[in-house]
Design a protein around this motif. Structure first.
Motif, PDB file in Angstrom:
ATOM      1  N   ALA A 111       0.826  -1.206   0.000  1.00 12.23           N
ATOM      2  CA  ALA A 111       0.000   0.000   0.000  1.00 12.23           C
ATOM      3  C   ALA A 111       0.861   1.257   0.000  1.00 12.23           C
ATOM      4  CB  ALA A 111      -0.929  -0.015   1.202  1.00 12.23           C
ATOM      5  N   VAL A 112       2.043   1.203   0.603  1.00 11.98           N
ATOM      6  CA  VAL A 112       2.864   2.415   0.679  1.00 11.98           C
ATOM      7  C   VAL A 112       3.348   2.844  -0.705  1.00 11.98           C
ATOM      8  CG1 VAL A 112       3.692   2.006   3.037  1.00 11.98           C
ATOM      9  CG2 VAL A 112       5.069   1.228   1.113  1.00 11.98           C
ATOM     10  N   THR A 169       2.482  -2.920  -7.852  1.00 16.14           N
ATOM     11  CA  THR A 169       2.030  -2.363  -6.565  1.00 16.14           C
ATOM     12  C   THR A 169       1.202  -1.091  -6.764  1.00 16.14           C
ATOM     13  OG1 THR A 169       3.957  -0.954  -6.297  1.00 16.14           O
ATOM     14  CG2 THR A 169       4.106  -3.169  -5.342  1.00 16.14           C
ATOM     15  N   GLY A 170       1.146  -0.610  -8.013  1.00 14.37           N
ATOM     16  CA  GLY A 170       0.400   0.632  -8.260  1.00 14.37           C
ATOM     17  C   GLY A 170       1.297   1.855  -8.245  1.00 14.37           C
ATOM     18  N   ALA A 171       2.603   1.627  -8.174  1.00 15.05           N
ATOM     19  CA  ALA A 171       3.542   2.762  -8.206  1.00 15.05           C
ATOM     20  C   ALA A 171       3.674   3.267  -9.637  1.00 15.05           C
ATOM     21  CB  ALA A 171       4.903   2.321  -7.691  1.00 15.05           C
ATOM     22  N   ASP A 172       4.038   4.551  -9.756  1.00 13.64           N
ATOM     23  CA  ASP A 172       4.311   5.141 -11.063  1.00 13.64           C
ATOM     24  C   ASP A 172       5.812   4.953 -11.304  1.00 13.64           C
ATOM     25  OD1 ASP A 172       4.554   6.711 -13.294  1.00 13.64           O
ATOM     26  OD2 ASP A 172       4.284   8.614 -12.241  1.00 13.64           O
ATOM     27  N   VAL A 173       6.166   3.934 -12.101  1.00 10.81           N
ATOM     28  CA  VAL A 173       7.575   3.566 -12.259  1.00 10.81           C
ATOM     29  C   VAL A 173       8.138   4.182 -13.548  1.00 10.81           C
ATOM     30  CG1 VAL A 173       9.216   1.650 -12.385  1.00 10.81           C
ATOM     31  CG2 VAL A 173       7.099   1.392 -11.077  1.00 10.81           C
ATOM     32  N   ARG A 174       9.247   4.886 -13.418  1.00 14.43           N
ATOM     33  CA  ARG A 174       9.945   5.452 -14.584  1.00 14.43           C
ATOM     34  C   ARG A 174      11.317   4.802 -14.649  1.00 14.43           C
ATOM     35  NH1 ARG A 174       6.947  10.319 -16.268  1.00 14.43           N
ATOM     36  NH2 ARG A 174       5.060   9.891 -15.079  1.00 14.43           N
ATOM     37  N   LEU A 213      10.247  -1.070  -0.929  1.00 16.06           N
ATOM     38  CA  LEU A 213       8.983  -0.828  -0.218  1.00 16.06           C
ATOM     39  C   LEU A 213       9.258  -0.403   1.223  1.00 16.06           C
ATOM     40  CD1 LEU A 213       6.811  -3.778  -1.581  1.00 16.06           C
ATOM     41  CD2 LEU A 213       6.867  -1.414  -2.352  1.00 16.06           C
ATOM     42  N   ARG A 214      10.302  -1.016   1.820  1.00 15.48           N
ATOM     43  CA  ARG A 214      10.671  -0.627   3.190  1.00 15.48           C
ATOM     44  C   ARG A 214      11.091   0.844   3.215  1.00 15.48           C
ATOM     45  NH1 ARG A 214      13.473  -5.313   4.275  1.00 15.48           N
ATOM     46  NH2 ARG A 214      15.432  -4.318   3.686  1.00 15.48           N
ATOM     47  N   ALA A 215      11.881   1.238   2.224  1.00 17.68           N
ATOM     48  CA  ALA A 215      12.351   2.634   2.169  1.00 17.68           C
ATOM     49  C   ALA A 215      11.176   3.587   1.996  1.00 17.68           C
ATOM     50  CB  ALA A 215      13.353   2.801   1.031  1.00 17.68           C
TER      51      ALA A 215
END
Ligand code: CTP
Length: 417
Positions: A10-11, A40-45, A184-186
């Motif tokens: 979620a983060v 995860t739904g992140a915006d990855v570039r 994800l931890r970061a």
């Protein structure tokens, strides 16, 4: 700050993650990193160096991330592509990081899109090195890696195992799942102290004998500054009360300068009631000359007799008087011990935690050349209400990060009560 810890996935939702791929064979494993992060739904570039194209096609990364891949400084259409990519990034992952990429980051190069982006970002940065064992072990690489860690950059791996050369040794890039987990931890950490007011003391106090001489100690201030830097990176608003230091304070953090234990006490007591976290990392002199003469002592007068008297123990005072602190705040102290054994360090930490009324005590070994005052690393054990954490021998910033994990956990528990 919310009560419970968010789930790791979620983060990442909606977060902007920049994956920088440099030219190593391990680039093929980063395909899995980009896919997992995108899921995860992140915006990855993805940013690729020109040599990374020898290993994986840009189309693969573009398809998996759903975004165009950036390689060139010029001609991409964006006015200032490195600034556009770097600004607003929540996390940067460099994987694989070649020896050359690590060197450029350490020295602050900006001669291509990748290095210019890394010089511009202000988000947490994770680096997953991958190279042949000889290159990894070379003193130049080791010095570059130490420089990155000193700056708060997190290294993931490398691990030992099969290398592309056919031999086996240190230098193999960490597995994709490990890199994603660290990412994800970061991201979780990047916000776990949001809204928190933190007070950190750093450096050593100087107790005057006469106008030019003092009783002092070897504290450099690096531990306190590392804690301040880590807390700020995780969202806290930080004030440092610093005595004498040889290290530079981290940029962008409020620093209040003091000289003596009495001045440090006044500065701390004034601010502690507003602070959710107070970390006493300063090496406060335990004793001071009973009186400081106001004229320089002359050699001809012979060796002076100096009577020492105790200074106020600021940590114990805060620990024994809840009225001096913010309700449900966390009080952290340090214990300097000439003791490398983690079992003994743990017992001393827990003993001091109880005797000083602190919530957390970090006991560190100051007796070995690789640990404590002036050294880049510390061997430490953290005692908290949740038990002991043996941190081992780590950089000061890694110790600061382990400490802030403990503090963030305690704050979450207290706020949910
Ligand atoms: N401390 C303080 N005021 C003092 C002395 C120490 O607030 N006058 C704090 C330090 O900032 C640190 C902790 O107390 O957080 C260290 O306590 P101390 O008892 O001095 O521990 P050591 O240095 O380990 O000394 P010793 O083992 O001799 O007790």
């Amino acid at each position: 700050m919310g009560a419970g810890a968010p789930s790791p996935d979620a983060v990442a939702q909606g977060k902007k993650i920049l994956v920088c791929v440099t030219g190593g064979i391990a680039a093929f494993k980063v395909v899995a990193v980009v896919r997992s992060l995108a899921e995860t739904g992140a915006d990855v570039r993805v940013v690729m160096t020109p040599s990374a194209h020898h290993f994986v096609g840009a189309q693969t990364f573009a398809a998996l991330s759903g975004n165009p891949v950036a390689t060139e400084m010029f001609g991409s259409g964006a006015a200032v592509p490195h600034v556009e990519l770097a600004r607003g990034a929540d996390l940067v992952i460099v994987a694989p990081a070649t020896a050359n990429a690590v060197a450029k980051m350490a020295l602050g190069f900006a001669d291509d899109l990748f290095s210019a982006v890394l010089l511009t970002v202000r988000s947490p940065v994770l680096v997953a090195p991958a190279m042949h064992t000889e290159m990894w072990e070379h003193p130049a690489t080791q010095r570059n890696v130490a420089a990155l860690e000193e700056r708060g950059i997190t290294l993931i791996g490398p691990s030992e195992g099969a290398l592309s050369s056919g031999d086996s040794g240190a230098g193999r890039m960490s597995e994709p799942e490990e890199i994603v987990r660290a990412g994800l931890r970061a991201l979780g950490r990047a916000e776990d102290l949001a809204g928190v007011r933190a007070l950190v003391t750093a450096g050593g106090t100087q107790e005057p004998i006469d106008p030019v001489r003092f009783v002092g100690n070897r504290s450099s201030g690096r531990m306190g500054f590392a804690i301040a830097q880590e807390a700020a990176a995780r969202g806290a608003r930080v004030t440092v009360v610093a005595g004498a230091t040889s290290a530079e304070p981290p940029p962008g953090i409020e620093v209040v300068r003091v000289a003596t234990a009495d001045e440090m006490r006044a500065a701390v007591l004034e601010r502690a009631p507003e602070c959710d976290v107070t970390v006493k990392a300063a090496a406060v002199a335990d004793f001071k000359p009973r009186e400081a003469v106001d004229r320089k002592l002359k050699k001809a007068s012979g060796p002076p007799e100096i009577t020492l008297v105790p200074t106020p123990d600021i940590l114990a005072e805060l620990g024994s008087s809840p009225g001096l602190r913010k309700a449900r705040g966390i009080l952290v102290g340090f214990a300097a011990e000439t003791e490398p054994d983690p079992g003994v360090l743990g017992r001393l930490a827990e003993g001091k935690r109880r005797s000083k009324g602190a919530d957390v005590i970090v006991a560190n070994d100051v007796g070995s050349s690789d640990s404590g005052f002036g050294a880049a690393t510390n061997r430490a054990v953290i005692a908290s209400p949740d038990g002991l954490t043996d941190v081992g021998l780590v950089t000061k910033i890694a110790l600061a990060s382990a400490l802030m994990d403990v503090v963030a956990g305690l704050l979450r528990t207290r706020r949910s009560l």
